[in-house]
Scaffold this active site. Structure first.
Site, mmCIF file in Angstrom:
data_model
loop_
_atom_site.group_PDB
_atom_site.id
_atom_site.type_symbol
_atom_site.label_atom_id
_atom_site.label_comp_id
_atom_site.label_asym_id
_atom_site.label_seq_id
_atom_site.Cartn_x
_atom_site.Cartn_y
_atom_site.Cartn_z
ATOM 1 C CG ASP A 1 -1.878 1.126 1.291
ATOM 2 O OD1 ASP A 1 -2.745 1.200 0.401
ATOM 3 O OD2 ASP A 1 -1.765 1.962 2.213
ATOM 4 C CD GLU B 1 15.026 -14.464 4.604
ATOM 5 O OE1 GLU B 1 15.716 -13.519 5.006
ATOM 6 O OE2 GLU B 1 14.053 -14.934 5.249
#
Length: 564
Positions: free
Chosen positions: A217, A270
């Protein structure tokens, strides 16, 4: 390697294409208005879980969940009080896990909203900042400063918040804090390392629970560069004239913001497959690729079709420009016609066009005038919306759908003032009625309490005509917009190819046609009169249309798909 919510090593499902997002169809769910299972008039996670079969049959690749975190709803959930929990009115973390399992079993991926520019004023950090006082480490997480005037009684500057009113709010001890949006949404200080680390913790928290991606956002607003002295801050008028194209604006789209997203990309990578992200960044077009780059968020929203007129030349220009931008970033483009912040496109397209105002500006003026029915051509709006949707779905890149558009829903324009919830309505009286009209709870059934949304009514009033657009009604109608969406998404999977297109000659200013590398042809008539099918398309096999095809002519306000 991260751990999932069961404490097991999480490498991600075997065999998932790490590029699944590039041409995915993502369905935006505004949780509070999707489906209410517990009867508190607010949509919830159990409600979403109950509708997973509907989402699977619709044929979407992923859902994007607008905020479901604890919130006082000062801004529809975008005032987040805890980034790593679920609002009790919407459910629990266990409910989230149950929903995630149901979606994954249905083959649907999960994207969640992250709100990094500001927190809620109820967030534990902000409450601690209020108690700690001037110069404290707690206040350094936000943007506090002394006021102007002889005794600091005036705000540091005359800046105006996005939702209207002053952009500074004074606290009890006299200091002021910055809020680019509502006063209940204090801006974070991204110069503080603790802010960086906490958001990385949040990204891992949801990734470990099986979330596949994030929608960021106000991605272009995080970092600020504010002069130390109030008298050196630009005025609101000056702020509006400062260029936003060089990365040096005091508030918006600063270059150092991208450094934050490079940190986030390390977190995303990751996981296997890497987590995806898409930026909500209202920036100059040449600035978009930086957000969508592989070492950043990876994708950025293209909002151009949200404001475009239903006009062939305008659509073609937008498509060409955005495909060029996505090529520069190495990402794929995103296409969106409606979302939780704009007037629904069936309504935008049913209002008179203007060369002086954008599609959205016309719709906002119509709402402000009381949404008079005699100005809205509902049938034309729906025809254009269906045509625009098939045009959008045929484009290379990902398509973002907003809940209810698959029903052909119009804006709920005549909401009583007493029922409105959007802060833009309250902070901009007489100027903006807000965004509640596109956030009204969905109609699932023809009759019953809240038309099947929930057993105890809806938190925003549903107009009576919503019943005619309910899922129950449209499932029974083979020509309905819902069944068109289902057919289109099924065909799209079968027709999808490389992220390229070639424009075809049509011989008509109102007609656009393009072909994808595998022979998928899309023809759209932006005029209201039928036009003879272009020579380049004749002989191709008809696949699907937003209106009936007679074998020779492209109907007005319609899109047809072919396979050569």
């Amino acid at each position: 390697m991260a751990e999932n919510f069961n404490g097991e090593n999480f490498a991600g499902p075997v065999g998932i294409d790490p590029d699944w997002w590039r041409q995915a169809v993502v369905y935006q769910i505004y949780p509070r208005s999707f489906a209410d299972q517990d009867g508190n008039t607010i949509g919830d996670l159990k409600g979403i879980t109950s509708r997973v079969p509907y989402l699977k049959e619709l044929g979407v690749d992923a859902v994007w969940l607008s905020p479901f975190y604890p919130s006082e709803l000062a801004d529809g959930g975008y005032d987040v009080a805890n980034y790593r929990d679920v609002d009790p009115k919407i459910g629990t973390l266990a409910d989230f896990d149950e929903m995630a399992v149901a979606l994954k079993e249905a083959g649907i991926k999960i994207v969640v909203d992250i709100v990094p520019n500001h927190t809620s004023d109820q967030h534990e950090w902000f409450q601690a900042a209020l108690k700690a006082g001037r110069g404290s480490a707690e206040r350094d997480r936000y943007i506090f400063r002394e006021g102007s005037g002889e005794n600091g009684e005036l705000p540091p500057s005359d800046w105006v918040a996005i939702f209207g009113g002053p952009a500074w709010e004074q606290v009890e001890d006299g200091q002021w804090y910055l809020h680019l949006f509502a006063p209940e949404q204090p801006d974070l200080n991204w110069k503080n390392p603790e802010v960086h680390e906490d958001f990385k913790k949040t990204l891992r928290f949801w990734s470990d629970r099986g979330v596949d991606g994030f929608r960021i956002d106000v991605a272009h607003a995080l970092t600020k560069d504010l002069a130390e002295k109030n008298e050196d801050l630009p005025t609101e008028a000056q702020l509006q004239t400062i260029p936003k194209s060089d990365g040096n604006h005091p508030i918006w789209d600063r270059d150092e913001t991208k450094k934050i997203y490079r940190e986030w990309r390390e977190v995303f990578n990751e996981y296997n497959p890497p987590r995806t992200a898409v930026a909500e960044a209202w920036v100059e077009s040449e600035r978009v690729p930086a957000y969508a780059s592989p070492d950043g968020l990876g994708q950025a929203f293209n909002f151009d079709l949200l404001t475009a007129r239903f006009e062939a030349g305008e659509f073609k220009k937008i498509v060409a420009q955005n495909l060029e931008l996505s090529a520069k970033s190495g990402s794929s483009s995103t296409w969106v016609l409606s979302n939780h912040d704009v007037v629904r496109h069936a309504t935008r397209y049913g209002l008179p066009l203007s060369t002086e105002k954008t599609n959205e500006e016309i719709a906002r003026a119509w709402l402000l005038a009381g949404a008079p029915d005699d100005q809205l051509n509902r049938e034309l709006g729906e025809s254009r919306a269906r045509a625009a949707t098939l045009f959008e779905l045929a484009l290379p890149g990902s398509a973002y759908l907003y809940q209810g558009e698959e029903l052909g829903l119009h804006e709920a324009g005549q909401i009583p003032d007493a029922d409105r919830q959007d802060p833009t309505f309250f902070r901009s009286p007489g100027v903006n009625v807000g965004r509640d009209g596109c956030r009204v709870p969905l109609p699932w059934t023809r009759t019953g309490e809240s038309l099947g949304f929930g057993p105890a009514g809806a938190h925003l009033p549903q107009p009576t005509w919503f019943a005619d657009y309910s899922v129950e009604v449209e499932e029974a109608d083979s020509s309905s917009t819902l069944n068109l969406y289902r057919a289109a998404l099924k065909a799209r999977r079968e027709l999808q190819s490389e992220e390229k297109l070639e424009w075809l000659e049509t011989g008509s200013d109102s007609l656009l046609a393009f072909i994808r590398p595998n022979g998928w042809v899309c023809v759209t008539n932006f005029g209201q009169d039928a036009v003879v099918l272009p020579e380049a398309v004749r002989g191709a096999r008809f696949v699907l249309g937003s209106a009936e095809f007679d074998g020779e002519n492209v109907p007005g306000s319609a899109t047809l798909w072919f396979k050569s």
